[in-house]
Design an enzyme around this catalytic site. Structure first.
Site, PDB file in Angstrom:
ATOM      1  N   ASP A   8       0.864  -1.180   0.000  1.00 49.10           N
ATOM      2  CA  ASP A   8       0.000   0.000   0.000  1.00 49.10           C
ATOM      3  C   ASP A   8       0.906   1.238   0.000  1.00 49.10           C
ATOM      4  OD1 ASP A   8       0.897   0.378   2.598  1.00 49.10           O
ATOM      5  OD2 ASP A   8      -1.095   0.422   3.509  1.00 49.10           O
ATOM      6  N   HIS A   9       0.312   2.408   0.218  1.00 46.72           N
ATOM      7  CA  HIS A   9       1.102   3.651   0.215  1.00 46.72           C
ATOM      8  C   HIS A   9       2.165   3.665   1.313  1.00 46.72           C
ATOM      9  CE1 HIS A   9      -2.434   3.969   2.732  1.00 46.72           C
ATOM     10  NE2 HIS A   9      -1.825   4.909   3.451  1.00 46.72           N
ATOM     11  N   CYS A  65       3.208  -2.988   4.024  1.00 52.54           N
ATOM     12  CA  CYS A  65       2.363  -1.830   4.342  1.00 52.54           C
ATOM     13  C   CYS A  65       3.106  -1.035   5.417  1.00 52.54           C
ATOM     14  CB  CYS A  65       0.953  -2.241   4.755  1.00 52.54           C
ATOM     15  SG  CYS A  65       0.819  -3.150   6.303  1.00 52.54           S
ATOM     16  N   GLY A  66       2.433  -0.138   6.105  1.00 55.02           N
ATOM     17  CA  GLY A  66       3.134   0.693   7.086  1.00 55.02           C
ATOM     18  C   GLY A  66       3.812  -0.151   8.157  1.00 55.02           C
ATOM     19  N   THR A  67       3.047  -1.053   8.734  1.00 57.20           N
ATOM     20  CA  THR A  67       3.576  -1.930   9.790  1.00 57.20           C
ATOM     21  C   THR A  67       3.855  -3.340   9.300  1.00 57.20           C
ATOM     22  OG1 THR A  67       1.334  -2.598  10.351  1.00 57.20           O
ATOM     23  CG2 THR A  67       2.258  -0.711  11.576  1.00 57.20           C
ATOM     24  N   GLY A  68       3.294  -3.697   8.183  1.00 55.70           N
ATOM     25  CA  GLY A  68       3.330  -5.087   7.713  1.00 55.70           C
ATOM     26  C   GLY A  68       2.195  -5.926   8.272  1.00 55.70           C
ATOM     27  N   ILE A  69       1.477  -5.387   9.233  1.00 62.02           N
ATOM     28  CA  ILE A  69       0.452  -6.188   9.921  1.00 62.02           C
ATOM     29  C   ILE A  69      -0.786  -6.377   9.038  1.00 62.02           C
ATOM     30  CG2 ILE A  69      -1.087  -6.347  11.913  1.00 62.02           C
ATOM     31  CD1 ILE A  69       1.045  -4.717  13.496  1.00 62.02           C
ATOM     32  N   GLY A  70      -1.372  -5.263   8.601  1.00 65.41           N
ATOM     33  CA  GLY A  70      -2.623  -5.361   7.852  1.00 65.41           C
ATOM     34  C   GLY A  70      -2.463  -6.167   6.574  1.00 65.41           C
ATOM     35  N   HIS A  98      10.891 -23.194   9.508  1.00 65.61           N
ATOM     36  CA  HIS A  98       9.836 -23.860  10.281  1.00 65.61           C
ATOM     37  C   HIS A  98       8.441 -23.735   9.666  1.00 65.61           C
ATOM     38  CE1 HIS A  98      12.214 -23.892  14.343  1.00 65.61           C
ATOM     39  NE2 HIS A  98      12.902 -24.408  13.333  1.00 65.61           N
ATOM     40  N   ARG A 132       9.275 -32.635  11.147  1.00 66.89           N
ATOM     41  CA  ARG A 132       8.107 -32.368  11.999  1.00 66.89           C
ATOM     42  C   ARG A 132       7.387 -31.080  11.597  1.00 66.89           C
ATOM     43  NH1 ARG A 132      12.512 -30.495  14.607  1.00 66.89           N
ATOM     44  NH2 ARG A 132      12.370 -28.603  15.861  1.00 66.89           N
ATOM     45  N   HIS A 133       8.128 -30.176  10.964  1.00 67.88           N
ATOM     46  CA  HIS A 133       7.513 -28.908  10.559  1.00 67.88           C
ATOM     47  C   HIS A 133       6.539 -29.098   9.399  1.00 67.88           C
ATOM     48  CE1 HIS A 133      10.189 -26.946  13.317  1.00 67.88           C
ATOM     49  NE2 HIS A 133      11.233 -27.484  12.714  1.00 67.88           N
TER      50      HIS A 133
HETATM   51  C1  RB5 Z   1      -2.037   2.893   6.340  1.00 64.82           C
HETATM   52  O1  RB5 Z   1      -2.110   4.153   6.907  1.00 64.82           O
HETATM   53  C2  RB5 Z   1      -1.652   1.846   7.401  1.00 64.82           C
HETATM   54  O2  RB5 Z   1      -2.748   1.612   8.218  1.00 64.82           O
HETATM   55  C3  RB5 Z   1      -1.218   0.575   6.718  1.00 64.82           C
HETATM   56  O3  RB5 Z   1      -0.122   0.841   5.899  1.00 64.82           O
HETATM   57  C4  RB5 Z   1      -0.778  -0.556   7.617  1.00 64.82           C
HETATM   58  O4  RB5 Z   1       0.166  -0.141   8.554  1.00 64.82           O
HETATM   59  C5  RB5 Z   1      -1.853  -1.367   8.195  1.00 64.82           C
HETATM   60  O5  RB5 Z   1      -1.634  -2.385   8.885  1.00 64.82           O
END
Ligand code: RB5
Length: 143
Positions: A8-9, A65-70, A98, A132-133
């Site tokens: 994303d951005h 993405c910003g955090t990689g989480i979403g 693993h 095992r993995h």
């Molecule tokens: C976008 O502002 C931000 O929410 C996205 O890049 C990401 O960090 C979501 O997990």
């Protein structure tokens, strides 16, 4: 190796840096966007990259993405995807050894570019251990 990459951005700048590194390594890239720092929705890009990997169009994927989480959550919604969010080289090594991760997630706003490239290198150069993995990754793939 053919690598699908998407962001994303919030991950756009790091995506461009990673692409340059992949080109230097001689890997082939399919860039699924985004194409600028204009605000977009990360689920679209995580899904696109996940589908490219799950369908076999790409050998593996990188999502940012910003955090990689979403974007990692989005990629993991695609059946057959095992996406690991990595913030260290050790995590990159272990998610390959693993989890047999086939998509790497990075945080463009949370991981410095130099470290991100070390993570990418380790992710691409580390083999799955099997044993095992394999039983556990088979369980993941059944979900
Ligand atoms: C976008 O502002 C931000 O929410 C996205 O890049 C990401 O960090 C979501 O997990």
């Amino acid at each position: 190796m053919l690598i699908a990459i998407a962001s994303d951005h919030g991950g756009f700048a790091l995506k461009e840096t990673v692409k340059e590194y992949l080109r230097e390594r001689g890997d082939k890239i399919v860039d699924l966007g985004t194409t600028s720092e204009e605000s977009v929705d990360y689920p679209v890009y995580g899904k696109a990259c996940g589908e490219a990997v799950a369908s076999g169009k790409a050998d593996c994927g990188i999502v940012i993405c910003g955090t990689g989480i979403g974007i990692s959550i989005a990629a993991n919604k695609v059946k057959g995807v095992r996406c690991g969010l990595c913030t260290s080289v050790e995590m990159a090594e272990l998610t390959r050894r693993h989890n047999n991760a086939n998509v790497l997630a990075l945080g463009g706003r949370t991981t410095e570019p130099e470290l991100a490239l070390d993570i990418v290198k380790t992710f691409l150069d580390t083999e799955f251990e099997g044993g095992r993995h394999k039983r556990r990754t088979d369980m993941l793939d059944e979900m």
